[in-house]
Write an enzyme that holds these catalytic residues in place. Structure first.
Site, PDB file in Angstrom:
ATOM      1  N   PRO A 160       4.110  -4.381   0.424  1.00  0.00           N
ATOM      2  CG  PRO A 160       5.001  -4.002   2.601  1.00  0.00           C
ATOM      3  CD  PRO A 160       3.817  -4.618   1.881  1.00  0.00           C
ATOM      4  CG  ASP A 161       5.405  -8.843   0.122  1.00  0.00           C
ATOM      5  OD1 ASP A 161       4.482  -8.028   0.266  1.00  0.00           O
ATOM      6  OD2 ASP A 161       5.394  -9.968   0.629  1.00  0.00           O
TER       7      ASP A 161
END
Length: 824
Positions: A575-576
Site C-alpha cells: 500500500p505504499d
C-alpha cells in the site's frame, strides 16, 4: 480494549477535527462514496443528496438482514436528504444547499439523463467558488467516457494485472476492491488541493476525476517509484510474463504456517548471517550485494532449514533481535484478532438500521494522537427539511500570512517541507506536495542513505528515483551530530511541514521528537508513517510493504484458489503509494485547520491500518457471520467474471458481467440469443449449465480477437471489459493519451526521456506539475545553508570539512560554499 470508541463519545471532538465547518454535498453512489466518507472522517459535514426512494447503492454488495455492508462502510458519518431534481421546489432547495456548500462531489454517468438534469457545467458557472469533483470510470469527455469499469477492468488497464500471478499461469486478479479504495484517497487529495487553491484565490474548480486514473496513480503506478528490491529498475522493464519475484521477499513454511522475510540492506543480511550461525558456505563477501543474494539458491535453502521447525511468533521475535525484518503470514481472521490490532483499538461498532452492530476500521489516520474515523452510522433515508448544516459563518478567510498569490501560483507555493522520508511512502508524500508548489527539502545523510538511491546498474540516477523525487531539493546533513541537529532546529523555525516514515522512536532518539520541534515552531505540522503505528506490541517492528501485507492478512488472499502456496503479491508496491497519499491528505487537512486555529499538529498513519480499512466490507461480513448473522441468500456469480485468453501468446482480456443488462449485451455480442434469458430466473442447475455454455462461447470468441479489439467491441456494447496492458504499453493506450496522463521528463544522468505521471486530476484551474529533475545527493546543500540558514561561505566550508554538511560529489571538499557564492 482500552476505552471503547463509539460515535456518541466522539461528538465533543468534532470541533478539533481539521475540516470542521466544511460542508460537502455528496451525490456519489456506489463504492466511490468512500470519497465523502473520508472527508467526513476528517470533520466535514457530508450531506448525501439522493433521489426519492434512495440511491441504488443502499442495496449493493453483501447484505445482512437487508443491510448493505458496502453502503455502511462508504457512508458512515454522513447525513442524507432526498430531493427530486425535476421538482421545482426541490431544485430551489438544492440550489440553496449549493450556496452554503464548499464541495460538491457527484458521479452521474457522462452523457446520461441524470448528468444532463444535474448540469454540473451550469453549476460551475453559477457557483464559481464551489469546488466540484465529478467522478466517473473513464472521465467526462472523449472516446472512452461512455466505457464502464469494474475492479478487474481497472486492474487490467492500469498494468497491475500483468504483474500479478505466477510465470506460466494465467494472470491472477488481485483481491478486494483495491482500485476503488485507492482511487478514493487520490480524489480526496485532489479535492483538498483545489480547496486550498480556492482559499488563496477565491476561485473554485471543476475536477474531472476518472477512476482509472486515480487507481493507476494510487494503487501501484507502473511508472512510479518502485520498491527497494528492484534497485531502481522500472516496472516497464519487467519481462513479458508475470515476473518471478518471490525470491525478493521469500515466503517459507514454518511450524505453524508461513513467514515472510525482507532482507535488503547489507546490515540486514549480516544480521541474517549471524542468525544462521555464520555458515562458511555463506561467508562470501559478494553476498553483501542484494542481487547476488537473490540469485543464490544456497541462501534461501539455509533460511528455509532455519525456520521450518519454529513458530511464526518465535521467528518474528528472533528476527527483531538480529535486525532481520520478518512477519508471519496471517489469514485475515488472524490479523484482525492480533495483539496489535486489539491494542490499537482499530475497530469501532457502528449501528445499522436492522439493530445489528457492524464493526468498521476506525479511519485512515490519527491526528494529534487520536483517531479520526467513524463519526456516526450510515444515514437512514432522509426526508426532513431543512437538514442540519454547519454555521453559515465560514471559518475560511484565506491563507494566513500568505499575501496575495502571484498569477498562476500553485496552491502550496510558500509552504516549506522538510522531507525526512525514505523509500516509497516517504518519496510519494513529499513529491505530491512538491508537485503542488511546496518547497520540499529532502534531508539525507550518506551514512544512512535512502534505499531508493540504489541502482541495479550502479548509476547515480534512475527513472524510479526521478518519479518519486522530482521538484525536490536535497540537503546532506548529519543529524546525529549536535551541530547538525542545531541546524535542523533552526530550519524548523521557518518550516511548515516535517515528513518522516522511520520506525517509531527514531526521531525521538535523535532529540527531534514532536515535543522538541513544536516548541521551536508551534505552527509546525508533523506527518509520520510507520508499518503498524506508533503504539502497540508491533510498533517497533521493521516494516516493509511485503511484511505489512503478510501481517494484515492480504498476502493469503493473493494466491490461486487451487494452490495454497502460490503467494503472488511479491511484485506489487501496495500500500505504499496510497499511504503516501494518506500522509499528504493529513498534511493538507492540518494546513486547513491551521488557518482558523494558528496551530500545527501531528498526523500518524499506519500502513497496516490503511490496508485493513480497504478490506472493511470483507472484515465486517466475516465478523457478522461469526456472531451468528447469516448473509442474505444470494446466487453465486453465474456469469463471466474474470480473465480470459485471447488471440496471441500470453494475451488476456478481463470480462465482467454485473447483471442482466450486461448478460443480454454479452449474448448479443456473441450472437447467442439462445442464452439471453434472465439468469436469475433459472434453477441453479440451469444457471450452471448456461454459464458453462456462455464461458465456452466467450472463450471461442476471444480466441479470434486481440485483447484490444475484444475490449472495444464489448465496451461499445455496454459490457465492462479490459485488455491486460503491460506497463510499457500504458503510455500508448488511448485513454491515457487523450487525458495527458503521462508526461515525459529528462535528466542529465539518464539516457533519453522517460514517462512519469502528470497531474493528480484534470482540473480547470490547477496547473500541471513542474518538471524539475530529482536532485543528486546533497545537490542543494550549499544553497540551503546559505539562503535558509544564513551561513557564510566560510561557515559552510567548515561544516562540510567536518562532515556535518554534505554536498554530494563535492562533499568534504573545501571551497564548496565559496564557489557557490562566487557564482551567485
Amino acid at each position: 480494549m482500552p476505552e471503547e470508541t463509539t460515535a456518541e463519545n466522539r461528538a465533543g471532538e468534532d470541533r478539533n477535527l481539521p475540516l470542521d465547518g466544511m460542508l460537502v454535498i455528496d451525490m456519489v453512489s456506489g463504492t466511490l462514496a468512500a470519497i465523502g466518507r473520508r472527508l467526513a472522517d476528517l470533520g466535514a459535514d457530508v450531506l448525501r443528496v439522493e433521489p426519492p426512494g434512495g440511491a441504488a447503492d443502499r442495496r449493493d454488495g453483501p447484505l445482512f438482514d437487508g443491510v448493505s455492508l458496502s453502503f455502511i462502510a462508504a457512508n458512515a458519518g454522513k447525513s442524507a436528504v432526498t430531493l427530486d431534481p425535476a421538482d421545482a421546489v426541490d431544485r430551489e432547495r438544492f440550489e440553496a444547499l449549493l450556496d452554503r456548500a464548499d464541495i460538491l462531489i457527484e458521479n452521474t454517468r457522462p452523457g446520461s439523463a441524470e448528468a444532463a438534469a444535474l448540469d454540473v457545467a451550469g453549476i460551475h458557472r453559477r457557483k464559481p467558488a464551489l469546488v466540484i469533483l465529478s467522478a466517473s470510470d473513464f472521465g467526462q469527455e472523449g472516446e472512452y467516457s461512455r466505457w464502464q469499469a469494474t475492479a478487474p477492468v481497472i486492474h487490467a488497464l492500469s498494468g497491475e494485472l500483468a504483474r500479478s500471478g505466477k510465470p506460466g499461469r494465467a494472470p491472477l486478479l488481485p483481491p478486494s476492491e483495491l482500485p476503488y479504495e485507492c482511487a478514493a484517497s487520490q480524489a480526496v487529495f485532489a479535492i483538498l488541493v483545489a480547496f486550498l487553491n480556492r482559499l488563496k484565490t477565491g476561485w473554485g474548480d471543476h475536477l474531472d476525476f476518472a477512476l482509472l486514473d486515480g487507481a493507476s496513480q494510487a494503487l501501484d503506478p507502473g511508472f512510479g517509484v518502485a520498491g527497494s528490491a528492484t534497485a531502481g529498475a522500472s516496472a516497464s522493464a519487467q519481462p513479458r510474463g508475470r515476473p518471478d519475484a518471490g525470491h525478493q521477499y521469500p515466503i517459507l513454511p514454518c511450524a505453524d504456517g508461513y513467514v515472510r522475510l525482507c532482507i535488503l540492506s547489507v546490515r540486514q543480511w549480516r544480521g541474517m548471517f549471524e542468525w544462521l550461525g555464520r555458515p562458511a558456505e555463506l561467508s562470501d563477501p559478494a553476498l553483501d550485494d542484494m542481487r547476488t543474494r537473490f540469485a543464490s539458491p544456497q541462501v534461501t535453502a539455509a533460511i528455509a532449514r532455519l525456520v521450518i521447525d519454529k513458530s511464526r511468533a518465535e521467528l518474528e521475535e528472533a528476527g527483531q533481535r538480529h535486525g532481520v525484518p520478518v512477519a508471519g503470514v496471517l489469514e485475515l481472521a488472524e490479523a484482525i484478532e492480533s495483539d496489535q490490532v486489539r491494542a490499537r483499538n482499530l475497530f469501532v461498532p457502528v449501528p445499522a438500521d436492522s439493530g445489528m452492530t457492524v464493526p468498521l476500521p476506525d479511519g485512515l489516520m490519527e491526528i494529534d494522537g487520536r483517531r479520526v474515523g467513524v463519526r456516526g452510522p450510515a444515514p437512514a433515508l432522509g426526508t426532513g427539511w431543512p437538514p442540519a448544516l454547519p454555521s453559515a459563518d465560514r471559518p475560511w478567510n484565506g491563507l494566513q500570512d500568505a499575501g496575495t498569490p502571484e498569477p498562476g501560483e500553485r496552491p502550496l507555493a510558500r509552504i516549506r517541507v522538510l522531507d525526512l522520508g525514505v523509500i516509497v511512502v516517504g518519496a510519494e508524500a513529499g513529491r505530491l506536495l512538491a508537485d503542488q508548489g511546496a518547497e520540499v527539502i529532502k534531508v539525507e545523510n550518506s551514512a544512512f542513505p535512502d534505499g531508493m538511491r540504489e541502482s541495479i546498474r550502479k548509476v547515480k540516477m534512475t527513472p524510479s528515483f526521478m518519479a518519486g523525487h522530482r521538484n525536490k531539493k536535497s540537503l546532506g546533513i548529519d543529524l546525529r551530530h549536535p551541530e547538525g541537529r542545531a541546524l535542523l532546529l533552526k530550519m524548523v523555525e521557518k518550516t511548515d511541514i516535517v515528513l518522516s516514515n522511520f520506525k517509531p522512536g527514531t526521531l525521538e532518539s535523535l532529540g527531534l521528537g514532536h515535543d522538541v520541534l513544536s516548541a521551536v515552531n508551534p505552527r509546525l505540522i508533523m506527518v509520520d508513517s510507520s508499518a503498524f503505528g506508533s503504539t502497540g506490541p508491533w510498533s517497533r517492528r521493521m516494516g516493509y510493504g511485503p511484511l505489512v501485507r503478510a501481517a494484515a492478512g492480504l498476502t493469503t488472499q493473493w494466491r490461486y484458489p487451487d494452490d495454497p502456496q502460490s503467494f503472488s503479491d511479491a511484485v506489487t508496491v501496495y500500500p505504499d503509494h496510497v499511504v503516501g497519499r494518506v500522509c499528504a491528505i493529513g498534511a493538507l487537512a492540518l494546513l486547513i485547520r491551521r488557518l482558523r486555529s494558528g496551530r500545527g499538529g501531528t498526523v500518524g498513519v499506519a500502513q497496516s491500518e490503511v490496508m485493513l480499512n480497504h478490506m472493511a466490507v470483507k472484515i465486517a461480513a466475516a465478523s457478522l457471520a461469526r456472531s451468528g448473522h447469516a448473509p442474505d441468500a444470494a446466487p453465486e456469480r453465474d456469469a463471466p467474471w474474470g480473465v480470459f485468453p485471447c488471440a496471441g501468446e500470453d494475451e488476456w482480456c478481463v470480462v465482467t458481467v454485473r447483471g442482466d443488462g450486461d448478460w443480454q449485451a454479452l449474448c448479443r455480442v456473441l450472437r447467442r440469443p439462445d442464452l439471453a434469458g434472465d439468469p436469475a430466473l433459472a434453477t441453479a442447475a440451469q444457471r450452471d449449465a448456461r454459464r458453462d455454455r456462455v464461458d465456452q462461447a466467450l472463450v471461442a470468441w476471444l480466441r479470434q480477437r486481440s485483447p484490444q479489439d475484444a475490449m472495444g467491441e464489448l465496451q461499445t456494447a455496454g459490457v465492462p471489459a479490459g485488455a491486460m496492458l503491460r506497463v510499457a504499453e500504458l503510455p500508448d493506450f488511448g485513454h491515457f493519451k487523450d487525458r495527458g496522463f503521462f508526461h515525459r521528463m529528462t535528466h542529465s544522468l539518464i539516457a533519453g526521456a522517460f514517462h512519469v505521471e502528470n497531474a493528480p486530476v484534470r482540473s480547470k484551474r490547477l496547473p500541471d506539475p513542474k518538471k524539475k529533475p530529482a536532485p543528486l545527493f546533497g545537490e542543494d546543500t550549499v544553497e540551503i545553508a546559505q539562503d535558509l540558514l544564513g551561513l557564510s561561505p566560510r561557515q559552510i566550508d567548515d561544516l562540510v570539512e567536518k562532515g556535518i554538511l554534505e554536498t554530494g560529489d563535492t562533499r568534504h571538499a573545501k571551497g564548496a560554499g565559496a564557489a557557490l557564492a562566487g557564482s551567485a
